[in-house]
Design an enzyme around this catalytic site. Structure first.
Site, PDB file in Angstrom:
ATOM      1  N   PHE A  79       2.565   8.254  -1.166  1.00  0.00           N
ATOM      2  CA  PHE A  79       1.874   6.963  -1.015  1.00  0.00           C
ATOM      3  C   PHE A  79       0.441   7.124  -1.417  1.00  0.00           C
ATOM      4  CE2 PHE A  79       5.123   6.691   2.553  1.00  0.00           C
ATOM      5  CZ  PHE A  79       6.098   6.300   1.658  1.00  0.00           C
ATOM      6  N   TRP A 106       0.841  -1.204   0.000  1.00  0.00           N
ATOM      7  CA  TRP A 106       0.000   0.000   0.000  1.00  0.00           C
ATOM      8  C   TRP A 106       0.876   1.254   0.000  1.00  0.00           C
ATOM      9  CZ3 TRP A 106      -0.285   4.157   3.316  1.00  0.00           C
ATOM     10  CH2 TRP A 106      -1.374   5.002   3.167  1.00  0.00           C
ATOM     11  N   HIS A 107       2.038   1.152   0.707  1.00  0.00           N
ATOM     12  CA  HIS A 107       2.896   2.329   0.833  1.00  0.00           C
ATOM     13  C   HIS A 107       3.587   2.696  -0.466  1.00  0.00           C
ATOM     14  CE1 HIS A 107       2.306   1.566   5.093  1.00  0.00           C
ATOM     15  NE2 HIS A 107       2.656   2.823   5.277  1.00  0.00           N
ATOM     16  N   GLY A 108       3.763   1.736  -1.340  1.00  0.00           N
ATOM     17  CA  GLY A 108       4.420   2.084  -2.596  1.00  0.00           C
ATOM     18  C   GLY A 108       4.679   0.852  -3.424  1.00  0.00           C
TER      19      GLY A 108
END
Lengths: 569, 357
Positions: free
Chosen positions: A569, A424-426
């Site tokens: 993000f 999800w963060h990247g």
């Protein structure tokens, strides 16, 4: 628009004044919030506002269809008009044709370039017009499909609506955030296995700011409606304002419909002196954390990491470029600085978001609760990015079965949840690795039943805290490194060559200079058991704390605008 | 409001000012670099004549003295040039004026000393004014510089000139022709002149860090606003592109570059009409102790060598890692930085025999 830019106080001042003037008119206030939120987001890039509109329209209509078999004609027309006009205004119209002066005040328009040509140089219909046409056709089709849904069974209709929402939101997120990542990895895999890679697989895609936040927010709303936990919103303006609410639009917290949406439905409370000072404190403290601490820590972190940032996993020069640093202690200091940077950057944003929302009568959830005092990974995730970790818990972990399927199933669910949380963060392998690392930690602590209770003796508490803090720092190494080569080099240096150099001392000095107040304040927060212990202090002490944080935020901040890390993000 | 509350409020206000000053002195000392400027009869800023004031920063404390012409010098300089003496007139901003250096350490003084050692007795006149861009330099040259009958006119070019030229709005390019666009540019100068006559204000400007810090913050906002409000749409667009590094065309062709080059070319024309040589010395931009660069469109000039350029960048790179710029004082030159530039210009003058005619 950045909270720490000169534009934001002017923007907020105007919005807040108008908002207060409309105190008794709920609908007008919501309209104002919606327009303000679109301006706030459009300041970065107007075109991507259409994605928010699309996400809003999909979740508004699917959630309504779940509960009612029909959407009234008036609502359909309203929705159709809103989406097509948005496609025209945000995608087709070229806002770059508007000349602007200071604070983007329009000073002129190049009328001949406002609308793009229907056909591009290759004779194909231009992308902008194509999006408008596709939107119109899509809406008409959607109307036909939803029209037939009235005859479906409740269960079938509800499930179909849920799937439409999930697929649409994930498709938006997947395309804009993950397409290139998967395409690149597919090409590499194909090269390794078949000796050939498809050409031109990746696209020139810009990551829309905040897309992960607002898609997760709208998805949670639709799931909650499906589960019957939230009454679907009947009023499109109210729902659109909830999705795009500017304080938390681009970097969270990821608000749930059941918490934030009801606040758009009833008149907001009057601004009391207490709410004003509480909001003011959150804004001031958030600015201090971002401008005086996070941005300064960034210098230490970048100085250490940037020589390694260009290394690539596929770079054949990898083995001959930077050697293992001899001063492993400098890397530990840089990681400590990064721990402070990312905490202050992200929690600073949340604080400012909560403060501005509080002034407007909204309550936004707490997103960080002293995460670095955690003594176990599960405690860490109860304190760090609470809105995401609870989202993952409620919609993914529990959805996968949680801890109901026995030990192995629990570990599998934990690992999957954390892997997706990392992703999800990247779209990069280091984030996947970071998720796997935290998933592994959660499994290990659970397998060995390592927990620290409030009644534990202090040496055990201290030991548990130290271990968790070191694990957290190692996790941040995986998070900050731009490639796997850096991770390998740094780990070797940190554990096999933990020596100091002149740079180590310089970095420690700089770290303490800019972060000492934060560290002392966090200790006071822990000791007092309050997130804002200041309000109980003598007025003269309060005044001096205020002077310190305001002067620090504006005098110690580096020159130039520094973006928030979580915008990426 | 009760009397007690009023007292508390007043005390709180006074204490806040005191505590903010204390904060800056302990945590973030501000370089105190007051500018004693006044309007000139020809519509631009000039140094106040016969003034004495201090520049004090965490790096140094230096007295600035100006003579009757407002030059950074102790002695009066007559317009008539003494026989057998060569004269070099320099135009520039705070770098040329020698912020961060004593009068003997400025690169102009270093140039004079280097030439003297080489057997050329030259008199150097510092007409630099902090904040001047090329537009003001041209006006200064036409109205005053040439009256001193110089043999060489030296311009210290700094990257801030690109924006300063636009901000001042004194000149513009009309189909690549340099046109005078405004009669004067005196931002806050009249007020500053009045204020600086007041002793209490002089004390405040030279000693109160909170005042200096607040003034600098306000001034940077005002400068940015002026940069956006002054020029025309096309110029603003070009400037925005240049600031974002998005210049679609190659270096030297953006509007700020072309305006700066046109102003320098005009200065050269005026100087040569007077029978003097015209030299531009580039002030390199500092990124860190080991990395320097220049924004001057040097490759454009090299392609059509109309201007005589001294680029001290290679010399700076030789001293990489040394303290060439003051790091807590707006990054002006240290004595070492001044020495390097002084040597570079002297060598150029000697090599090209610019004073031998």
């Amino acid at each position: 628009m950045l909270f720490n830019s000169i534009e934001f106080p002017i923007f907020f001042g105007v919005v807040f004044t108008l908002y207060c003037m409309m105190r008794s008119r709920l609908l007008w206030q919501n309209v104002l919030l919606l327009i303000a939120s679109y301006i706030f987001y459009g300041w970065w890039d107007v075109r991507f506002l259409f994605l928010i509109v699309l996400s809003t329209a999909i979740d508004y209509s699917t959630s309504l269809m779940m509960v009612r078999s029909k959407i009234s004609v008036a609502k359909r027309i309203q929705l159709f008009a809103f989406v097509t006009l948005s496609a025209f205004a945000f995608v087709v119209v070229r806002w770059s044709a508007v000349q602007t002066g200071w604070f983007r005040v329009p000073t002129g328009v190049e009328w001949q370039s406002v609308l793009p040509d229907a056909y591009d140089s290759t004779g194909r219909i231009s992308v902008e017009w194509l999006i408008l046409i596709a939107t119109t056709i899509g809406l008409l089709l959607f109307n036909v499909i939803t029209g037939t849904m009235a005859r479906w069974s409740d269960v079938a209709r509800r499930r179909t609506c849920l799937w439409i929402s999930m697929i649409s939101n994930l498709a938006l997120l997947g395309f804009f955030k993950y397409f290139n990542f998967f395409a690149e990895n597919f090409a590499e895999l194909s090269q390794t296995l078949l000796g050939t890679a498809p050409s031109q697989l990746t696209l020139d895609i810009v990551l829309p700011v905040g897309i992960s936040f607002y898609t997760f927010q709208t998805m949670s709303y639709t799931i909650d409606v499906f589960r019957g936990e939230v009454e679907p919103s009947d009023d499109f303006i109210e729902f659109a304002a909830y999705v795009a609410f500017f304080p938390q639009l681009v970097a969270g917290p990821i608000e749930r419909g059941k918490h934030l949406l009801p606040q758009f439905r009833k008149p907001r409370p009057r601004l009391t002196l207490d709410a004003f000072s509480e909001g003011g404190w959150l804004i001031g403290w958030g600015l201090f954390k971002k401008m005086a601490v996070a941005d300064r820590m960034g210098f230490i972190v970048n100085e250490t990491f940037s020589p390694f940032d260009q290394l690539s996993n596929a770079n054949p020069e990898m083995l001959v470029t930077p050697a293992v640093p001899d001063d492993g202690l400098t890397l530990w200091v840089a990681l400590f600085a990064f721990a402070i940077q990312i905490y202050c950057d992200f929690s600073g944003y949340t604080d400012i978001a909560r403060g501005t929302a509080k002034w407007m009568g909204f309550d936004i959830m707490l997103n960080f609760n002293l995460p670095y005092i955690s003594r176990s990974p599960s405690e860490f995730w109860r304190r760090w990015h609470i809105s995401l970790s609870t989202w993952l818990r409620d919609y993914l972990y529990i959805g996968l079965g949680g801890n109901r399927g026995g030990r192995l199933a629990t570990y599998r669910n934990l690992m999957l949840t954390m892997l997706l949380g990392g992703l999800w963060h990247g779209a990069a392998w280091n984030f996947v690795l970071w998720g796997a690392f935290h998933g592994g930690l959660l499994c290990l602590y659970r397998a060995f039943s390592v927990e620290s209770g409030a009644k534990d003796p202090w040496p055990r508490k201290l030991m548990m805290w130290s271990a968790m803090f070191v694990f957290t720092l190692l996790g941040w190494l995986l998070f900050r490194a731009r490639n796997l080569a850096t991770i390998a080099l740094f780990l070797q240096s940190m554990f096999l060559r933990p020596f100091a150099s002149e740079q180590t001392l310089l970095d420690i000095r700089q770290l303490l200079f800019y972060a000492w107040f934060l560290i002392v304040f966090q200790v006071l927060q822990v000791v007092s058991g309050k997130l804002n212990p200041v309000k109980d202090w003598h007025w003269f002490v309060q005044l001096n704390v205020w002077i310190f944080i305001i002067m620090s935020a504006f005098a110690l901040a580096p020159i130039g605008k520094q973006e928030f890390i979580y915008f990426a993000f | 409001m009760s009397r007690r509350r009023i007292l508390r409020f007043t005390f709180g206000l006074v204490w806040s000012v005191f505590a903010a000053e204390l904060f800056l002195r302990v945590m973030h000392p501000v370089p105190m670099l007051p500018r004693y400027v006044q309007p000139t009869p020809y519509g631009i800023r000039g140094n106040m004549p016969e003034s004495e004031y201090w520049h004090s920063t965490p790096d140094y404390k230096i007295q600035i003295r100006t003579n009757a012409h407002g030059m950074r010098a102790d002695n009066p300089v007559p317009f008539e040039k003494p026989p057998t003496t060569k004269r070099i007139v320099m135009l520039g901003d705070s770098f040329g004026m020698g912020f961060g250096a004593t009068a003997e350490q400025t690169f102009l003084s270093q140039l004079e000393q280097n030439l003297s050692r080489a057997g050329i007795p030259a008199e150097t006149l510092n007409l630099c004014v902090s904040g001047h861009g090329n537009a003001e330099q041209l006006i200064e040259l036409e109205n005053r510089g040439l009256k001193f009958d110089p043999d060489i006119v030296l311009v210290a070019w700094h990257h801030s000139d690109l924006e300063d030229n636009i901000r001042s709005g004194l000149f513009k390019l009309d189909e690549d022709q340099l046109v005078r666009a405004s009669k004067s540019y005196l931002p806050g100068t009249t007020i500053a002149e009045r204020l600086f006559r007041n002793r209490a204000y002089r004390w405040l400007a030279g000693n109160c860090q909170l005042y200096t810090w607040s003034r600098e913050k306000a001034s940077s906002v005002a400068q940015q606003a002026m940069l956006n409000l002054r020029p025309t749409k096309a110029v603003r667009k070009s400037l925005q592109h240049a600031q974002k590094g998005q210049e679609e065309t190659k270096r030297g062709t953006s509007y700020p570059d072309r305006l700066s080059l046109a102003l320098l070319t005009e200065m050269k024309r005026v100087t040569e009409e007077h029978g003097a040589e015209f030299v531009v010395v580039i002030v390199p931009r500092r990124y860190n102790r080991v990395l320097f660069a220049t924004d001057f469109p040097i490759e454009v000039v090299e392609a059509s060598p109309e201007l005589d350029i001294v680029n001290p960048l290679p010399r700076f790179e030789k001293h990489s890692g040394e303290l060439i710029y003051w790091e807590q004082s707006h990054f002006h030159f240290t004595p070492l930085g001044n020495r390097i530039v002084g040597e570079a210009v002297a060598e150029h003058i000697l090599e090209h025999d610019l004073l031998g005619r």
